[in-house]
Motif scaffolding. Structure first.
Motif, PDB file in Angstrom:
ATOM      1  N   ILE A  50       0.734  -1.195  -0.057  1.00  0.00           N
ATOM      2  CA  ILE A  50      -0.267   0.106  -0.028  1.00  0.00           C
ATOM      3  C   ILE A  50       1.010   1.121  -0.002  1.00  0.00           C
ATOM      4  CG2 ILE A  50      -1.789   1.212   1.564  1.00  0.00           C
ATOM      5  CD1 ILE A  50      -2.828  -1.252   2.317  1.00  0.00           C
ATOM      6  N   ASP A  51       1.935   1.280   0.893  1.00  0.00           N
ATOM      7  CA  ASP A  51       2.799   2.537   0.735  1.00  0.00           C
ATOM      8  C   ASP A  51       3.391   2.732  -0.372  1.00  0.00           C
ATOM      9  OD1 ASP A  51       3.968   2.182   4.283  1.00  0.00           O
ATOM     10  OD2 ASP A  51       1.851   2.974   3.310  1.00  0.00           O
ATOM     11  N   HIS A  52       3.786   1.539  -1.041  1.00  0.00           N
ATOM     12  CA  HIS A  52       4.672   1.750  -1.872  1.00  0.00           C
ATOM     13  C   HIS A  52       3.921   2.357  -3.397  1.00  0.00           C
ATOM     14  CE1 HIS A  52       7.974   0.701  -5.040  1.00  0.00           C
ATOM     15  NE2 HIS A  52       7.242   0.106  -5.859  1.00  0.00           N
ATOM     16  N   LYS A  53       2.631   2.036  -3.399  1.00  0.00           N
ATOM     17  CA  LYS A  53       1.579   2.323  -4.461  1.00  0.00           C
ATOM     18  C   LYS A  53       1.544   4.088  -4.293  1.00  0.00           C
ATOM     19  CE  LYS A  53      -3.283   2.842  -5.144  1.00  0.00           C
ATOM     20  NZ  LYS A  53      -4.814   2.549  -4.710  1.00  0.00           N
ATOM     21  N   TYR A  54       1.393   4.644  -3.124  1.00  0.00           N
ATOM     22  CA  TYR A  54       1.357   5.922  -2.828  1.00  0.00           C
ATOM     23  C   TYR A  54       2.773   6.555  -3.236  1.00  0.00           C
ATOM     24  CZ  TYR A  54      -3.068   4.708  -1.087  1.00  0.00           C
ATOM     25  OH  TYR A  54      -4.354   4.300  -0.777  1.00  0.00           O
ATOM     26  N   ILE A  55       3.898   5.931  -2.955  1.00  0.00           N
ATOM     27  CA  ILE A  55       5.248   6.678  -3.366  1.00  0.00           C
ATOM     28  C   ILE A  55       5.129   6.765  -4.757  1.00  0.00           C
ATOM     29  CG2 ILE A  55       7.494   6.364  -3.104  1.00  0.00           C
ATOM     30  CD1 ILE A  55       6.061   6.977  -0.524  1.00  0.00           C
ATOM     31  N   GLU A  56       4.783   5.502  -5.431  1.00  0.00           N
ATOM     32  CA  GLU A  56       4.797   5.772  -7.040  1.00  0.00           C
ATOM     33  C   GLU A  56       4.033   6.540  -7.565  1.00  0.00           C
ATOM     34  OE1 GLU A  56       3.945   1.775  -8.404  1.00  0.00           O
ATOM     35  OE2 GLU A  56       5.784   1.050  -8.299  1.00  0.00           O
ATOM     36  N   LEU A  57       2.781   7.090  -7.020  1.00  0.00           N
ATOM     37  CA  LEU A  57       2.109   8.001  -7.393  1.00  0.00           C
ATOM     38  C   LEU A  57       2.657   9.431  -7.203  1.00  0.00           C
ATOM     39  CD1 LEU A  57      -1.559   7.030  -6.199  1.00  0.00           C
ATOM     40  CD2 LEU A  57      -0.741   7.089  -8.472  1.00  0.00           C
ATOM     41  N   ALA A  58       3.573   9.406  -6.339  1.00  0.00           N
ATOM     42  CA  ALA A  58       4.363  10.699  -5.949  1.00  0.00           C
ATOM     43  C   ALA A  58       5.705  10.685  -6.725  1.00  0.00           C
ATOM     44  CB  ALA A  58       4.477  10.722  -4.484  1.00  0.00           C
ATOM     45  N   GLY A  59       5.917   9.821  -7.787  1.00  0.00           N
ATOM     46  CA  GLY A  59       7.169   9.639  -8.483  1.00  0.00           C
ATOM     47  C   GLY A  59       7.914  10.826  -9.197  1.00  0.00           C
ATOM     48  N   ASN A  60       6.798  11.925  -9.335  1.00  0.00           N
ATOM     49  CA  ASN A  60       7.623  13.165 -10.011  1.00  0.00           C
ATOM     50  C   ASN A  60       8.046  14.047  -9.180  1.00  0.00           C
ATOM     51  OD1 ASN A  60       7.090  11.813 -12.587  1.00  0.00           O
ATOM     52  ND2 ASN A  60       5.106  12.798 -12.474  1.00  0.00           N
ATOM     53  N   TRP A  61       7.655  13.829  -7.946  1.00  0.00           N
ATOM     54  CA  TRP A  61       8.120  15.003  -6.942  1.00  0.00           C
ATOM     55  C   TRP A  61       9.448  14.838  -6.544  1.00  0.00           C
ATOM     56  CZ3 TRP A  61       3.780  14.130  -2.420  1.00  0.00           C
ATOM     57  CH2 TRP A  61       2.530  14.318  -2.866  1.00  0.00           C
ATOM     58  N   PRO A  62       9.852  15.989  -5.824  1.00  0.00           N
ATOM     59  CA  PRO A  62      11.374  16.093  -5.436  1.00  0.00           C
ATOM     60  C   PRO A  62      11.746  15.004  -4.394  1.00  0.00           C
ATOM     61  CG  PRO A  62      10.344  18.236  -5.492  1.00  0.00           C
ATOM     62  CD  PRO A  62       9.333  17.164  -5.782  1.00  0.00           C
ATOM     63  N   LYS A  63      12.873  14.520  -4.282  1.00  0.00           N
ATOM     64  CA  LYS A  63      13.264  13.529  -3.419  1.00  0.00           C
ATOM     65  C   LYS A  63      12.804  13.753  -1.978  1.00  0.00           C
ATOM     66  CE  LYS A  63      16.824  10.398  -1.742  1.00  0.00           C
ATOM     67  NZ  LYS A  63      16.516  10.648  -0.367  1.00  0.00           N
ATOM     68  N   SER A  64      12.966  15.259  -1.423  1.00  0.00           N
ATOM     69  CA  SER A  64      12.891  15.667  -0.454  1.00  0.00           C
ATOM     70  C   SER A  64      11.236  15.283   0.180  1.00  0.00           C
ATOM     71  CB  SER A  64      13.294  17.012  -0.004  1.00  0.00           C
ATOM     72  OG  SER A  64      12.497  17.858  -0.884  1.00  0.00           O
ATOM     73  N   ALA A  65      10.514  15.741  -1.002  1.00  0.00           N
ATOM     74  CA  ALA A  65       9.020  15.823  -0.634  1.00  0.00           C
ATOM     75  C   ALA A  65       8.591  14.218  -0.690  1.00  0.00           C
ATOM     76  CB  ALA A  65       8.281  16.371  -1.804  1.00  0.00           C
ATOM     77  N   ILE A  66       9.144  13.345  -1.376  1.00  0.00           N
ATOM     78  CA  ILE A  66       8.859  11.874  -1.359  1.00  0.00           C
ATOM     79  C   ILE A  66       9.173  11.338  -0.040  1.00  0.00           C
ATOM     80  CG2 ILE A  66       9.428   9.839  -2.449  1.00  0.00           C
ATOM     81  CD1 ILE A  66       9.880  10.971  -5.143  1.00  0.00           C
ATOM     82  N   ASP A  67      10.408  11.834   0.641  1.00  0.00           N
ATOM     83  CA  ASP A  67      10.860  11.272   1.799  1.00  0.00           C
ATOM     84  C   ASP A  67       9.932  11.677   3.204  1.00  0.00           C
ATOM     85  OD1 ASP A  67      12.995  10.093   0.642  1.00  0.00           O
ATOM     86  OD2 ASP A  67      14.354  11.750   1.275  1.00  0.00           O
ATOM     87  N   LYS A  68       9.333  12.748   2.874  1.00  0.00           N
ATOM     88  CA  LYS A  68       8.315  13.262   3.871  1.00  0.00           C
ATOM     89  C   LYS A  68       7.178  12.557   3.777  1.00  0.00           C
ATOM     90  CE  LYS A  68      10.516  16.761   6.266  1.00  0.00           C
ATOM     91  NZ  LYS A  68      10.788  16.625   7.586  1.00  0.00           N
ATOM     92  N   LEU A  69       6.811  12.170   2.380  1.00  0.00           N
ATOM     93  CA  LEU A  69       5.381  11.500   2.276  1.00  0.00           C
ATOM     94  C   LEU A  69       5.524  10.273   2.965  1.00  0.00           C
ATOM     95  CD1 LEU A  69       2.696  11.408   0.791  1.00  0.00           C
ATOM     96  CD2 LEU A  69       3.800  10.552  -1.083  1.00  0.00           C
ATOM     97  N   THR A  70       6.833   9.774   2.607  1.00  0.00           N
ATOM     98  CA  THR A  70       6.862   8.146   3.126  1.00  0.00           C
ATOM     99  C   THR A  70       6.984   8.054   4.695  1.00  0.00           C
ATOM    100  OG1 THR A  70       8.269   7.651   1.285  1.00  0.00           O
ATOM    101  CG2 THR A  70       8.681   6.316   3.168  1.00  0.00           C
ATOM    102  N   LEU A  71       7.366   9.269   5.505  1.00  0.00           N
ATOM    103  CA  LEU A  71       7.352   9.298   6.749  1.00  0.00           C
ATOM    104  C   LEU A  71       5.959   9.626   7.200  1.00  0.00           C
ATOM    105  CD1 LEU A  71       8.772   9.367   9.554  1.00  0.00           C
ATOM    106  CD2 LEU A  71       9.363  11.794   8.936  1.00  0.00           C
TER     107      LEU A  71
END
Length: 254
Positions: A50-71
């Protein structure tokens, strides 16, 4: 002899029953030990998917934003996106709906704040403190270039933009910023210089620049007038659709 055989037979039965009971308890205990980790591993696997699905949806975002989303996903807290710009933002409803439908409002929220001000007026009124108070992890700024056009020079606009970002970061150091221009117009003059300077500023400061102009007809193409109202004071419905679609494809990577 009869009593002896009866007693022996009873003893054997008791022994068999006792052995069966002990064997059953031992087997059940082993199964419980095995089942618990298997269930836990299976649950963790499901959650990871489930988490990986949302990280993939955010795949275009900057890395710092993806890291914060993951957290945020791990902690179960909603991740907040804030759009800031001028009043020509009728793309917001389409973009907001797409983000909510894709991520779920419990995972990612988004909000739009618009101001009919120049960048100079914005900073003078400390509007950046209103933005900081929202506590957004990702902020997309459209830095009032058209409002500043003919009123505020681009070097002052960019100095104001720097102050806006620095003041927000003072309260929220982990915030990620993105920049986007306002809408294009037919045959821009000084406005095109402002846009090029904003692009250079984004590159110099390592800020993602959402160049939605690439989705519009060229500014020297008469076709672009179909994407603007008659006075070029804002996009037409067709223009807003193009702008919205660009942002949707960026924020929801499918």
């Amino acid at each position: 002899m009869k009593y002896f055989l009866t007693a022996l037979w009873a003893f054997i039965c008791i022994g068999v029953l006792a052995y069966s009971h002990l064997s059953w308890n031992k087997q059940t205990s082993v199964q419980a030990v095995i089942s618990e980790p298997e269930t836990k591993d299976k649950q963790e696997s499901i959650e990871g998917t489930i988490d990986h699905k949302y990280i993939e949806l955010a795949g275009n975002w900057p890395k710092s934003a993806i890291d914060k989303l993951t957290l945020s996903l791990k902690e179960g807290n909603p991740y907040k996106i804030l759009f800031v710009g001028s009043t020509t933002s009728e793309w917001e409803n389409v973009v907001s709906t797409s983000i909510t439908d894709s991520f779920g409002s419990e995972r990612v929220t988004n909000e739009l704040l618009t101001y009919d001000l120049t960048s100079e007026e914005f900073v003078a009124e400390n509007k950046q403190l209103e933005i900081a108070a929202k506590g957004a992890q990702l902020i997309v700024i459209e830095p009032f270039l058209l409002n500043d056009n003919g009123v505020v020079t681009i070097d002052v606009t960019l100095a104001n933009l720097t102050k806006i970002i620095e003041d927000i970061k003072a309260d929220n150091p982990g915030t990620t910023f993105l920049l986007q221009p306002s809408y294009p117009i037919y045959l821009p003059k000084y406005y095109s210089t402002q846009i090029e300077e904003l692009k250079a500023y984004a590159k110099e400061n390592n800020i993602t620049y959402l160049d939605h102009w690439t989705a519009w007809p060229s500014t020297d193409n008469l076709e672009i007038k179909e994407y603007l109202d008659e006075q070029q004071s804002g996009p037409s419905e067709k223009g807003y659709q193009v702008w919205a679609q660009y942002l949707v494809e960026y924020f929801v990577n499918k």
